[in-house]
Scaffold this motif. Structure first.
Motif, mmCIF file in Angstrom:
data_model
loop_
_atom_site.group_PDB
_atom_site.id
_atom_site.type_symbol
_atom_site.label_atom_id
_atom_site.label_comp_id
_atom_site.label_asym_id
_atom_site.label_seq_id
_atom_site.Cartn_x
_atom_site.Cartn_y
_atom_site.Cartn_z
ATOM 1 N N ARG A 177 -13.512 93.744 74.621
ATOM 2 C CA ARG A 177 -13.881 93.409 73.241
ATOM 3 C C ARG A 177 -15.396 93.266 73.106
ATOM 4 N NH1 ARG A 177 -9.659 88.877 70.930
ATOM 5 N NH2 ARG A 177 -7.702 89.840 71.646
ATOM 6 N N ALA A 178 -15.864 93.403 71.878
ATOM 7 C CA ALA A 178 -17.293 93.205 71.602
ATOM 8 C C ALA A 178 -17.642 91.724 71.613
ATOM 9 C CB ALA A 178 -17.663 93.822 70.251
ATOM 10 N N ASP A 179 -16.714 90.885 71.163
ATOM 11 C CA ASP A 179 -16.904 89.442 71.178
ATOM 12 C C ASP A 179 -15.537 88.770 71.240
ATOM 13 O OD1 ASP A 179 -15.885 89.495 68.475
ATOM 14 O OD2 ASP A 179 -17.910 89.979 67.797
ATOM 15 N N VAL A 180 -15.540 87.463 71.496
ATOM 16 C CA VAL A 180 -14.280 86.724 71.582
ATOM 17 C C VAL A 180 -14.429 85.406 70.835
ATOM 18 C CG1 VAL A 180 -13.622 87.747 73.792
ATOM 19 C CG2 VAL A 180 -14.939 85.628 73.753
ATOM 20 N N SER A 181 -13.294 84.853 70.420
ATOM 21 C CA SER A 181 -13.288 83.559 69.742
ATOM 22 C C SER A 181 -12.810 82.489 70.713
ATOM 23 C CB SER A 181 -12.359 83.602 68.528
ATOM 24 O OG SER A 181 -11.009 83.786 68.946
ATOM 25 N N LEU A 182 -13.001 81.234 70.350
ATOM 26 C CA LEU A 182 -12.537 80.145 71.192
ATOM 27 C C LEU A 182 -11.023 80.185 71.375
ATOM 28 C CD1 LEU A 182 -14.705 77.141 69.921
ATOM 29 C CD2 LEU A 182 -14.994 78.431 72.035
ATOM 30 N N SER A 183 -10.315 80.556 70.324
ATOM 31 C CA SER A 183 -8.851 80.621 70.426
ATOM 32 C C SER A 183 -8.401 81.667 71.437
ATOM 33 C CB SER A 183 -8.240 80.910 69.051
ATOM 34 O OG SER A 183 -8.703 82.146 68.547
ATOM 35 N N ASP A 184 -9.198 82.733 71.615
ATOM 36 C CA ASP A 184 -8.859 83.761 72.607
ATOM 37 C C ASP A 184 -8.894 83.210 74.028
ATOM 38 O OD1 ASP A 184 -8.639 85.765 70.646
ATOM 39 O OD2 ASP A 184 -10.779 86.224 70.759
ATOM 40 N N ALA A 207 -13.876 70.516 67.676
ATOM 41 C CA ALA A 207 -14.160 70.800 66.269
ATOM 42 C C ALA A 207 -13.256 71.898 65.723
ATOM 43 C CB ALA A 207 -15.626 71.194 66.107
ATOM 44 N N ALA A 208 -12.872 72.840 66.590
ATOM 45 C CA ALA A 208 -11.985 73.930 66.164
ATOM 46 C C ALA A 208 -10.515 73.537 66.281
ATOM 47 C CB ALA A 208 -12.252 75.172 67.011
ATOM 48 N N ARG A 209 -10.264 72.281 66.697
ATOM 49 C CA ARG A 209 -8.904 71.769 66.890
ATOM 50 C C ARG A 209 -8.118 72.641 67.868
ATOM 51 N NH1 ARG A 209 -7.065 69.754 60.774
ATOM 52 N NH2 ARG A 209 -8.831 68.307 60.487
ATOM 53 N N LEU A 210 -8.790 72.977 68.929
ATOM 54 C CA LEU A 210 -8.192 73.786 69.979
ATOM 55 C C LEU A 210 -8.247 73.009 71.294
ATOM 56 C CD1 LEU A 210 -9.885 77.225 69.189
ATOM 57 C CD2 LEU A 210 -7.488 76.627 68.765
ATOM 58 N N THR A 211 -7.292 73.300 72.164
ATOM 59 C CA THR A 211 -7.240 72.644 73.466
ATOM 60 C C THR A 211 -7.208 73.692 74.566
ATOM 61 O OG1 THR A 211 -5.989 70.789 72.521
ATOM 62 C CG2 THR A 211 -6.003 71.003 74.927
ATOM 63 N N PRO A 212 -8.301 73.865 75.275
ATOM 64 C CA PRO A 212 -8.293 74.842 76.367
ATOM 65 C C PRO A 212 -7.401 74.370 77.512
ATOM 66 C CG PRO A 212 -10.314 73.572 76.407
ATOM 67 C CD PRO A 212 -9.587 73.167 75.149
ATOM 68 N N ASN A 213 -6.907 75.312 78.268
ATOM 69 C CA ASN A 213 -6.017 75.013 79.396
ATOM 70 C C ASN A 213 -6.884 74.746 80.634
ATOM 71 O OD1 ASN A 213 -3.863 74.797 81.140
ATOM 72 N ND2 ASN A 213 -3.538 77.007 81.296
ATOM 73 N N ILE A 214 -7.493 73.562 80.684
ATOM 74 C CA ILE A 214 -8.446 73.254 81.748
ATOM 75 C C ILE A 214 -7.710 73.078 83.078
ATOM 76 C CG2 ILE A 214 -10.176 71.625 82.586
ATOM 77 C CD1 ILE A 214 -10.831 70.984 79.674
#
Length: 290
Positions: A177-184, A207-214
């Protein structure tokens, strides 16, 4: 109560031991014990609890440590103001730094010019995660620190700005991809680098109400790059912190929307900063504005 007693108390608290403090100061352990015993007797409180070779602060000791460091900081400023009147031939500057951006790319250049201009100033550098540098500033363990801006608690000077980027293994589908989002970045295992912009990355996802799989927390950027290169996870880092040479094992992609990061220097209170600290701030700002 003397400044020497306060200096010994502060160092014992920092190093958590009488022997380590005595070695750092170049005095006997009995001299350290005597100084602290005299200070406790004068104040009428127990400042430290002894546990064999280790010590810990009492509750009142914790409170007084902040006052002691403030007094030592002001005393150092007085000494340096006197030194400034003599051409700043003596003094000490304590710097807090984090991550490759400040420790490798910014600080060496500033120090090269600073030492040339002020060879008599003794420079001490402590390195730690970005959140640690903020704590050191609040506790007056350092005079000036590199921070991720904005930081409303301190007086700051902006130096550089770069972009946050996503990193992924070279073979990962997102690399096309050319760019990615936080949700990706939330589906795959995520690597959180705690050395540099940990707080900023955490705030972005929150802030984006997202939770990464740390799955991994790395204290050093090189460890993070190794985890990503092995294909074990994705991450978000500042572009300016990456090595200058390209690495075919991973790819970087800009985030959408774009996220910038600003790095600057911070002091607890510019009005109380020493001449050595003010000279460092002025020099750093002038170098980055060239």
């Amino acid at each position: 109560m003397t400044l020497t007693q306060l200096e010994i108390f502060s160092l014992v608290a920092e190093l958590q031991g009488f022997t380590a403090a005595a070695n750092r100061l170049g005095i006997s352990q009995s001299a350290v014990s005597h100084a602290l015993k005299s200070l406790e007797q004068e104040l009428g409180v127990e400042l430290l609890r002894r546990h064999g070779a280790q010590v810990e602060l009492s509750d009142i000791g914790q409170q007084l440590l902040l006052r002691a460091r403030a007094m030592l900081g002001l005393a150092n400023t007085l000494r340096q103001e006197a030194a400034d009147a003599r051409g700043m031939k003596r003094g000490t500057l304590r710097i807090g730094s984090f991550g490759p951006t400040s420790s490798i790319k910014l600080l060496p250049r500033i120090l090269q010019h600073y030492r040339a201009a002020h060879p008599g100033i003794e420079v001490h550098i402590d390195e730690g995660p970005d959140r640690q540098v903020l704590q050191w500033l609040e506790e007056r363990r350092i005079d000036v620190g590199f921070v991720v801006l904005p930081e409303e608690r301190f007086d700051t000077v902006a130096l550089v700005e770069d972009q946050m980027v996503a990193l992924m293994p070279a073979s990962h589908p997102l690399g096309l991809r050319a760019d990615v989002s936080l949700s990706d970045l939330c589906a795959d295992p995520f690597v959180l680098t705690e050395a540099g912009s940990c707080e900023l990355v955490s705030r972005l996802f929150s802030a984006a109400r997202l939770t990464p799989n740390i799955r991994y927390r790395c204290s050093q950027l090189m460890s993070t790059l190794d985890v990503v290169s092995r294909g074990d996870g994705l991450t978000v880092v500042a572009e300016g912190s990456l090595p200058d040479h390209d690495d075919c094992r991973y790819v970087k992609k800009p985030l959408t929307p774009t996220v910038s990061r600003r790095i600057g220097l911070a002091v607890l209170d510019r009005r109380q900063a020493s001449p050595a600290t003010l000279a460092f701030l002025k020099l750093a700002e002038s170098l980055e504005n060239r």
